[in-house]
Design an enzyme around this catalytic site. Sequence first.
Site, PDB file in Angstrom:
ATOM      1  N   VAL A  44    -105.507  16.725  34.210  1.00  0.00           N
ATOM      2  CA  VAL A  44    -106.059  15.376  34.028  1.00  0.00           C
ATOM      3  C   VAL A  44    -105.134  14.543  33.136  1.00  0.00           C
ATOM      4  O   VAL A  44    -104.832  13.370  33.429  1.00  0.00           O
ATOM      5  CB  VAL A  44    -107.489  15.442  33.436  1.00  0.00           C
ATOM      6  CG1 VAL A  44    -108.036  14.045  33.178  1.00  0.00           C
ATOM      7  CG2 VAL A  44    -108.426  16.220  34.356  1.00  0.00           C
ATOM      8  N   CYS A  45    -104.660  15.159  32.048  1.00  0.00           N
ATOM      9  CA  CYS A  45    -103.749  14.446  31.140  1.00  0.00           C
ATOM     10  C   CYS A  45    -102.481  14.003  31.873  1.00  0.00           C
ATOM     11  O   CYS A  45    -101.963  12.907  31.635  1.00  0.00           O
ATOM     12  CB  CYS A  45    -103.367  15.341  29.961  1.00  0.00           C
ATOM     13  SG  CYS A  45    -104.763  15.812  28.940  1.00  0.00           S
ATOM     14  N   THR A  46    -101.986  14.835  32.768  1.00  0.00           N
ATOM     15  CA  THR A  46    -100.781  14.480  33.516  1.00  0.00           C
ATOM     16  C   THR A  46    -101.014  13.207  34.327  1.00  0.00           C
ATOM     17  O   THR A  46    -100.184  12.291  34.339  1.00  0.00           O
ATOM     18  CB  THR A  46    -100.374  15.650  34.437  1.00  0.00           C
ATOM     19  OG1 THR A  46    -100.159  16.806  33.618  1.00  0.00           O
ATOM     20  CG2 THR A  46     -99.107  15.345  35.210  1.00  0.00           C
TER      21      THR A  46
END
Length: 211
Positions: A44-46
């Site tokens: 998700v952070c990516t």
Amino acid sequence: MPIQLGDTAPDFTQESTAGCIRFHDWTGDSWVVLFSHPKDFTPVCTTELGALARLKPEFAKRNVKVIGLSVDGLSDHVSWSRDIEETQGTALNFPLLADADRKVSTLYGMIHPNADNTMTVRSVFVIGPDKKVKLMLTYPASTGRNFAELLRVIDSLQLTANFKVATPVDWNHGEDVIILPTVTNEEAQRLFHGGFTQITPYLRTTPQPNL
Ligand code: BEZ
């Protein structure tokens, strides 16, 4: 003491992918989005960091600098940024603070131990050119943020900082706004050249005044 709206954003010095950042010097006269993400090399952070990099022109148009943070170290940030470029089609174009010593995340209350004791939640602080905190958002690790919403609220924050108006539910740039209840009808006539519509004595709308 937790940070609250209207507080001066705490100053700090920390390492980042763009070198050592002295926060208040780095912010200068800009608006700032300071955000945390839970962990490097996570899916998700990516996607979030790729999206923020793609939106850089939108932030620049609004005089907003973006800066991210997690409790990962600098070498992880650097090697993860290569993944971001490869998978999201955009290189990181804003600094990522390497907050391994948790200095900044503690200062800003970005670790919520009852959610997770080892990583930051998805916090967002919007800070004005006066270095005051204008908006805070907190999302859990499992939910990626909506950065179109972030741009929308920045439009509202910047408009309402300069005019005696507020923005109604679901407002978007270009739509009618609400005249502050403290403004009399006589003053409204002087201030809002597009005129205004009175729906009730306390609910008056006017075209967005800075268009
Ligand atoms: C993610 O970015 O995918 C993620 C990070 C931490 C926990 C859960 C998801």
